[in-house]
Design a protein around this motif. Sequence first.
Motif, short mmCIF file in Angstrom:
data_model
loop_
_atom_site.label_atom_id
_atom_site.label_comp_id
_atom_site.label_asym_id
_atom_site.label_seq_id
_atom_site.Cartn_x
_atom_site.Cartn_y
_atom_site.Cartn_z
N VAL A 109 34.67 40.10 37.09
CA VAL A 109 35.55 39.12 37.90
C VAL A 109 35.37 39.62 39.41
CG1 VAL A 109 37.55 37.81 38.45
CG2 VAL A 109 36.76 38.15 36.21
N ALA A 110 35.74 41.15 39.92
CA ALA A 110 35.94 41.51 41.02
C ALA A 110 34.34 41.18 41.81
CB ALA A 110 36.38 42.72 40.88
N ALA A 111 33.35 41.27 41.00
CA ALA A 111 31.92 41.28 41.77
C ALA A 111 31.59 39.86 42.02
CB ALA A 111 31.10 41.78 40.66
N LEU A 112 32.29 38.77 41.71
CA LEU A 112 31.97 37.54 41.90
C LEU A 112 32.17 37.07 43.22
CD1 LEU A 112 33.58 35.43 38.99
CD2 LEU A 112 31.24 35.73 39.15
N PRO A 113 31.57 36.28 43.90
CA PRO A 113 31.85 36.00 45.42
C PRO A 113 33.47 35.45 45.37
CG PRO A 113 30.03 34.82 44.59
CD PRO A 113 30.36 35.47 43.31
N PRO A 114 33.83 35.55 46.65
CA PRO A 114 35.38 35.44 46.76
C PRO A 114 35.67 34.07 46.24
CG PRO A 114 34.42 36.52 48.62
CD PRO A 114 33.48 36.27 47.78
N ARG A 115 35.04 32.83 46.53
CA ARG A 115 35.35 31.74 46.59
C ARG A 115 35.51 31.54 44.77
NH1 ARG A 115 36.89 26.90 48.31
NH2 ARG A 115 36.27 25.01 47.48
N GLN A 116 34.35 31.92 44.12
CA GLN A 116 34.28 31.70 42.79
C GLN A 116 35.37 32.53 41.87
OE1 GLN A 116 30.33 32.81 41.25
NE2 GLN A 116 29.55 31.27 42.43
N ARG A 117 35.57 33.80 42.48
CA ARG A 117 37.02 34.53 41.83
C ARG A 117 38.15 33.91 42.14
NH1 ARG A 117 35.66 38.86 44.46
NH2 ARG A 117 37.12 38.47 46.24
N GLN A 118 38.25 33.24 43.43
CA GLN A 118 39.61 32.58 43.72
C GLN A 118 40.00 31.29 42.66
OE1 GLN A 118 39.23 31.69 47.76
NE2 GLN A 118 39.91 33.45 48.47
N VAL A 119 38.72 30.52 42.51
CA VAL A 119 38.86 29.33 41.79
C VAL A 119 38.98 29.44 40.41
CG1 VAL A 119 37.44 27.21 40.94
CG2 VAL A 119 37.52 27.95 43.54
N ILE A 120 38.39 30.67 39.81
CA ILE A 120 38.47 31.09 38.26
C ILE A 120 39.97 31.31 38.15
CG2 ILE A 120 37.80 32.76 36.85
CD1 ILE A 120 34.90 32.39 37.47
N ALA A 121 40.60 32.13 39.04
CA ALA A 121 41.89 32.74 38.97
C ALA A 121 42.97 31.45 38.89
CB ALA A 121 42.35 33.77 40.02
N TYR A 122 42.72 30.67 39.91
CA TYR A 122 43.82 29.46 39.89
C TYR A 122 43.59 28.59 38.72
CZ TYR A 122 44.02 31.22 44.64
OH TYR A 122 44.09 31.91 45.85
N ARG A 123 42.24 28.31 38.38
CA ARG A 123 42.05 27.27 37.23
C ARG A 123 42.46 28.07 35.82
NH1 ARG A 123 42.12 22.41 35.47
NH2 ARG A 123 40.90 21.86 33.94
N TYR A 124 41.97 29.19 35.58
CA TYR A 124 42.10 29.76 34.34
C TYR A 124 43.42 30.66 34.22
CZ TYR A 124 37.59 27.67 33.68
OH TYR A 124 36.54 26.72 33.60
N LEU A 125 43.80 31.42 35.19
CA LEU A 125 45.02 32.11 34.99
C LEU A 125 46.36 31.19 35.52
CD1 LEU A 125 43.81 35.55 36.63
CD2 LEU A 125 43.95 34.87 34.30
N ALA A 126 46.09 30.56 36.56
CA ALA A 126 47.41 29.58 36.93
C ALA A 126 47.30 28.33 36.23
CB ALA A 126 47.33 29.49 38.32
N GLY A 127 46.23 27.84 35.79
CA GLY A 127 46.24 26.55 34.94
C GLY A 127 46.34 25.46 36.00
#
Length: 166
Positions: A109-127
Motif C-alpha cells: 500500500v505504501a508503494a502505491l501513488p499517493p492519490r491511490q493510497r489516499q483513496v483506498i484508505a478513505y474508501r476501505y478503512l474509513a468507509g
Amino acid sequence: MSTRSRDAPPFESVVEQHGPMVLRVCRALLGPSPDADDAWSETFLSALRAYPALPAGANTEAWLVTIAHRKAIDVVRARQRRPVPVPDVPEPPRHDAPEAAGTGIWQQVAALPPRQRQVIAYRYLAGLPYSDIAAITGGTAAAARRAAADGIAALRRTLSTSEESR
C-alpha cells in the motif's frame, strides 16, 4: 447555517466513536509511525477547536477524515523539508532479489501513488462514499472511483507476483 446545538454529543464521544477510524486512516497515509500518531492528535486538536461551529447536519466522519487528510499532508511536507542523516549510503535494492517483493500488505500500500493510497484508505478503512472522498482529495467521484480501482488492481498484481515468486 446552523451550528451545533446544545444537545450535540460531547466532543469526547466523537473522539471515542471516530478515533480508531481516524488513526487507521493516518497510519494508512503515513505508515505505522510516530508521525501517524502525531497526525491523529493534531486532527483532534483542530477538530476540538472547530467542533462548536460544525453545522448540525454535517457528516462528522467525513469532516474528521478531511482534517486528518490535511494533517497527513502537513506531515509529508515537513518530512520532505527535514534532512535525514545516514551513517553510510545504502546500496540500492536489487529488484530481482526475492526480498524486494516486500513481506506485507502495508508495504505494498505504501508503494502505491499517493492519490491511490489516499483513496483506498478513505474508501476501505474509513468507509467513505466516493463523493466525500472527491471532496476531500479534490476531483470528482468518478476520478476517486478510478483511483481506487487502479490501486486495488496494482495491489492484486503485486501480491500475486510476490506469491508466485515464493
